[in-house]
Design a protein around this motif. Structure first.
Motif, PDB file in Angstrom:
ATOM      1  N   PRO A 136       0.600  -1.003   0.259  1.00  0.00           N
ATOM      2  CA  PRO A 136      -0.274  -0.050  -0.090  1.00  0.00           C
ATOM      3  C   PRO A 136       1.090   1.459   0.303  1.00  0.00           C
ATOM      4  N   GLY A 137       0.345   2.823  -0.651  1.00  0.00           N
ATOM      5  CA  GLY A 137       1.449   3.425   0.012  1.00  0.00           C
ATOM      6  C   GLY A 137      -0.465   4.311  -0.014  1.00  0.00           C
ATOM      7  N   ILE A 138       0.779   5.950  -0.306  1.00  0.00           N
ATOM      8  CA  ILE A 138      -0.158   6.920   0.011  1.00  0.00           C
ATOM      9  C   ILE A 138       0.949   8.483  -0.110  1.00  0.00           C
ATOM     10  N   GLY A 139       0.598   9.827  -0.930  1.00  0.00           N
ATOM     11  CA  GLY A 139       1.478  10.507  -0.892  1.00  0.00           C
ATOM     12  C   GLY A 139       0.717  11.739  -1.470  1.00  0.00           C
ATOM     13  N   PHE A 140       1.459  12.703  -2.008  1.00  0.00           N
ATOM     14  CA  PHE A 140       1.134  14.146  -2.514  1.00  0.00           C
ATOM     15  C   PHE A 140       2.130  14.772  -3.419  1.00  0.00           C
ATOM     16  N   GLY A 141       1.647  15.535  -3.929  1.00  0.00           N
ATOM     17  CA  GLY A 141       2.349  16.472  -5.003  1.00  0.00           C
ATOM     18  C   GLY A 141       2.377  18.056  -4.776  1.00  0.00           C
ATOM     19  N   MET A 142       3.048  18.840  -4.048  1.00  0.00           N
ATOM     20  CA  MET A 142       3.056  20.333  -4.160  1.00  0.00           C
ATOM     21  C   MET A 142       3.941  21.434  -4.884  1.00  0.00           C
ATOM     22  N   GLY A 143       3.183  22.194  -6.084  1.00  0.00           N
ATOM     23  CA  GLY A 143       4.127  22.982  -6.467  1.00  0.00           C
ATOM     24  C   GLY A 143       4.507  23.911  -6.328  1.00  0.00           C
ATOM     25  N   LEU A 144       5.873  24.050  -6.285  1.00  0.00           N
ATOM     26  CA  LEU A 144       6.468  25.431  -5.642  1.00  0.00           C
ATOM     27  C   LEU A 144       6.323  26.069  -6.479  1.00  0.00           C
ATOM     28  N   GLU A 145       5.935  26.676  -7.545  1.00  0.00           N
ATOM     29  CA  GLU A 145       5.940  27.877  -7.727  1.00  0.00           C
ATOM     30  C   GLU A 145       4.329  28.342  -7.297  1.00  0.00           C
ATOM     31  N   ARG A 146       3.756  26.814  -7.187  1.00  0.00           N
ATOM     32  CA  ARG A 146       2.202  27.793  -7.014  1.00  0.00           C
ATOM     33  C   ARG A 146       1.980  28.276  -5.568  1.00  0.00           C
ATOM     34  N   LEU A 147       3.355  27.718  -4.540  1.00  0.00           N
ATOM     35  CA  LEU A 147       3.390  28.310  -2.911  1.00  0.00           C
ATOM     36  C   LEU A 147       3.929  29.685  -2.796  1.00  0.00           C
ATOM     37  N   LEU A 148       4.741  29.274  -3.822  1.00  0.00           N
ATOM     38  CA  LEU A 148       6.062  31.003  -3.554  1.00  0.00           C
ATOM     39  C   LEU A 148       4.623  31.673  -4.095  1.00  0.00           C
ATOM     40  N   MET A 149       3.690  31.812  -5.225  1.00  0.00           N
ATOM     41  CA  MET A 149       2.433  32.878  -5.077  1.00  0.00           C
ATOM     42  C   MET A 149       1.695  32.911  -4.249  1.00  0.00           C
ATOM     43  N   ALA A 150       1.229  31.847  -3.142  1.00  0.00           N
ATOM     44  CA  ALA A 150       0.883  31.913  -2.351  1.00  0.00           C
ATOM     45  C   ALA A 150       0.588  32.896  -1.159  1.00  0.00           C
ATOM     46  N   LEU A 151       2.631  32.332  -0.826  1.00  0.00           N
ATOM     47  CA  LEU A 151       3.074  33.708  -0.204  1.00  0.00           C
ATOM     48  C   LEU A 151       3.174  35.159  -0.601  1.00  0.00           C
ATOM     49  N   GLU A 152       3.411  35.296  -2.017  1.00  0.00           N
ATOM     50  CA  GLU A 152       2.883  36.324  -2.173  1.00  0.00           C
ATOM     51  C   GLU A 152       1.918  37.196  -1.813  1.00  0.00           C
ATOM     52  N   ALA A 153       0.256  36.749  -2.678  1.00  0.00           N
ATOM     53  CA  ALA A 153      -0.543  36.281  -2.118  1.00  0.00           C
ATOM     54  C   ALA A 153      -1.186  37.396  -0.854  1.00  0.00           C
ATOM     55  N   GLU A 154      -0.606  36.106   0.440  1.00  0.00           N
ATOM     56  CA  GLU A 154      -0.538  36.515   1.852  1.00  0.00           C
ATOM     57  C   GLU A 154       0.634  37.765   2.060  1.00  0.00           C
ATOM     58  N   ASN A 155       1.172  38.096   1.682  1.00  0.00           N
ATOM     59  CA  ASN A 155       2.071  39.179   1.651  1.00  0.00           C
ATOM     60  C   ASN A 155       3.408  38.455   2.777  1.00  0.00           C
ATOM     61  N   ILE A 156       3.263  37.936   2.617  1.00  0.00           N
ATOM     62  CA  ILE A 156       4.373  36.592   3.913  1.00  0.00           C
ATOM     63  C   ILE A 156       6.203  37.452   3.314  1.00  0.00           C
ATOM     64  N   GLU A 157       6.820  38.187   4.005  1.00  0.00           N
ATOM     65  CA  GLU A 157       7.713  38.417   3.407  1.00  0.00           C
ATOM     66  C   GLU A 157       8.616  37.639   3.871  1.00  0.00           C
ATOM     67  N   MET A 158       9.862  37.186   2.747  1.00  0.00           N
ATOM     68  CA  MET A 158      10.354  35.564   3.629  1.00  0.00           C
ATOM     69  C   MET A 158      12.308  36.069   4.400  1.00  0.00           C
ATOM     70  N   PRO A 159      12.447  35.808   5.014  1.00  0.00           N
ATOM     71  CA  PRO A 159      14.011  36.862   5.923  1.00  0.00           C
ATOM     72  C   PRO A 159      15.243  36.110   5.574  1.00  0.00           C
ATOM     73  N   ILE A 160      15.477  36.711   3.991  1.00  0.00           N
ATOM     74  CA  ILE A 160      16.077  36.487   3.480  1.00  0.00           C
ATOM     75  C   ILE A 160      17.436  37.311   3.570  1.00  0.00           C
ATOM     76  N   ASP A 161      18.834  37.192   3.796  1.00  0.00           N
ATOM     77  CA  ASP A 161      19.491  38.276   4.540  1.00  0.00           C
ATOM     78  C   ASP A 161      20.373  38.454   3.519  1.00  0.00           C
ATOM     79  N   HIS A 162      20.747  39.597   2.793  1.00  0.00           N
ATOM     80  CA  HIS A 162      21.447  39.386   0.829  1.00  0.00           C
ATOM     81  C   HIS A 162      22.802  41.071   1.734  1.00  0.00           C
ATOM     82  N   GLN A 163      22.813  40.481   2.716  1.00  0.00           N
ATOM     83  CA  GLN A 163      24.141  41.184   3.300  1.00  0.00           C
ATOM     84  C   GLN A 163      25.872  40.662   3.411  1.00  0.00           C
ATOM     85  N   LEU A 164      26.440  41.126   2.953  1.00  0.00           N
ATOM     86  CA  LEU A 164      27.953  40.424   2.784  1.00  0.00           C
ATOM     87  C   LEU A 164      28.343  41.026   4.026  1.00  0.00           C
ATOM     88  N   ASP A 165      29.237  39.746   4.439  1.00  0.00           N
ATOM     89  CA  ASP A 165      29.997  39.973   5.621  1.00  0.00           C
ATOM     90  C   ASP A 165      30.760  41.520   5.768  1.00  0.00           C
TER      91      ASP A 165
END
Length: 429
Positions: A302-331
């Motif tokens: 027996p088996g079970i699973g799912f697939g999740m589109g990452l493009e659509r996930l990023l779209m959902a984050l944008e739609a909910e105005n969720i900022e990702m803590p991306i550090d663009h600073q250089l030491d």
């Protein structure tokens, strides 16, 4: 004519790639907590894997696969989905003999489907998925759904909707199949060409048709829930009770069938209800597929699973105005002035990088003022200035770009001092 990326594909550039890395890292953390292990399968498979594993009557196999013949005359296909490949690997590598059962796997993989490109649906798409092979416990179904919801929630998504259904066991599906054929046959000529074909080969997929979804016969089609035998009904009730115990809200959608032939018992989809997300709201979908392992020449598993589109996930984050803590600073950014300083800068960069410090320098032979501008563009926390005078004294000038404070540090102590400064230490100590 300028050469461009093929239609339905996109380049993920610096600035966006960090968002993908963050999302993937958060999902991996969730998988670790649920004790899932990563699997990586080939980009292409023998076409038969998908014909048998996904199903000849599906749109994927009939219309969307990128299939080609290699120089040996073998038919190969770029993978359009992940489950069949994982099951093939499970069978080939005899993972069913692993003493730790069930086998809990996850993957990040690129998929390829020839369909009309639109926002969030490309011909080359990125997918995260999980597969659990070796258990028919309803608690596993609930765990897989819980993992999917946890992935979204760990990233801050709140506007989520979980819908579930049962497709029943083989007996239940056969009874439902006969009822569907009887129901839709009087309307056959009113249905699209695809549904006319599906009605004979796989009538359950008529319910999944986008063209005929507003046909009056759809609203009155017999529900699979009315044809579940006692065993299938008990199974579905257990899954629902486990979701309730975990505090996971859901809706039962009797028309949810999923698009692939291998599903039975539990089927589910997770959707975004965020304002402005778009007409296609599905973020992830999956279900149980008892029988697929046997279809690919493996033992009854027996088996079970799912697939999740990452493009659509990023779209959902944008739609909910969720900022990702991306550090663009250089030491640090190293400014070298003069031939000898340039030569010494190579050694300094090597030493600091090996100590874990993130540092870069100018490679365009620009003047000092232009190099400081480059440091500012790279959001460097500190600028290290090395010239002929500093070399003679055996020091290097370190300047904080935030406060303007600066100090000369001995080259022999530079690595240790910088490590302390970057942890919050005083630049002049």
């Amino acid at each position: 004519m300028a050469i461009k990326a093929p239609r339905g594909t996109v380049d993920i550039l610096p600035g966006d790639a960090e968002k993908w890395q963050f999302v993937e890292s958060k999902i991996k953390e969730v998988c670790d907590r649920y004790h899932f292990n990563e699997i990586r399968t080939p980009l292409f498979e023998h076409t038969e894997v998908f014909q048998r594993g996904v199903g000849d009557t599906t749109d994927i196999v009939q219309k969307e696969m990128y299939t080609f013949e290699d120089r040996g005359g073998r038919s190969l296909t770029l993978r359009p989905e992940g489950t069949a490949s994982v099951v093939r690997a499970f069978v080939q590598n005899k993972l069913f003999g692993n003493p730790n059962q069930p086998v809990k796997l996850y993957y990040f993989a690129q998929m390829f489907r020839y369909e009309r490109p639109q926002k969030g649906r490309m011909r080359q798409l990125n997918q995260f998925g999980v597969e659990v092979l070796g258990s028919d416990d309803p608690a596993v179904d609930a765990e897989v759904i819980d993992l999917a919801m946890s992935c979204y929630q760990s990233l801050g998504l709140k506007s989520l909707k979980l819908v579930i259904n049962s497709l029943g066991d083989k007996e239940s599906r056969e009874n439902h199949r006969r009822a569907l054929v009887e129901h839709f046959t009087p309307h056959k000529e009113e249905l699209c060409g695809d549904c006319q074909s599906r009605l004979e080969k796989n009538p359950l997929r008529v319910l999944d048709c986008k063209k005929d979804r507003d046909h009056p016969a759809m609203a009155t089609a017999p529900s699979i829930l009315d044809y579940l035998n006692r065993e299938s009904e008990d199974y579905f009730n257990q899954v629902k009770s486990y979701l309730t115990a975990m505090g996971i809200e859901y809706e039962v959608d009797k028309n949810l069938v999923r698009g692939l032939d291998y599903y039975n018992h539990t089927a589910f989809e997770i959707m975004s209800e965020a304002e402005g997300f778009g007409a296609i709201t599905t973020l992830a979908g999956g279900g149980r597929y008892n029988g697929l392992v046997e279809e690919l020449d493996g033992p009854s598993t027996p088996g079970i699973g799912f697939g999740m589109g990452l493009e659509r996930l990023l779209m959902a984050l944008e739609a909910e105005n969720i900022e990702m803590p991306i550090d663009h600073q250089l030491d640090c950014f190293l400014v070298a002035v003069g031939a000898e300083a340039e030569k010494e800068s190579v050694r300094i960069l090597h030493e600091l990088r090996n100590s874990g410090i993130q540092i870069d320098k100018d490679y365009q032979k620009r003047k000092m003022k232009a190099q400081f501008k480059a440091a500012d563009r790279n959001a460097a926390k500190f600028v290290l200035v090395l010239g002929e005078d500093e070399l003679q004294k055996g020091v290097i000038n370190v300047k904080s770009m935030e406060t303007g404070e600066q100090a000369e540090l001995p080259l022999t102590e530079l690595t240790g001092r910088l490590q302390k400064i970057l942890k919050g230490g005083n630049i002049s100590e």
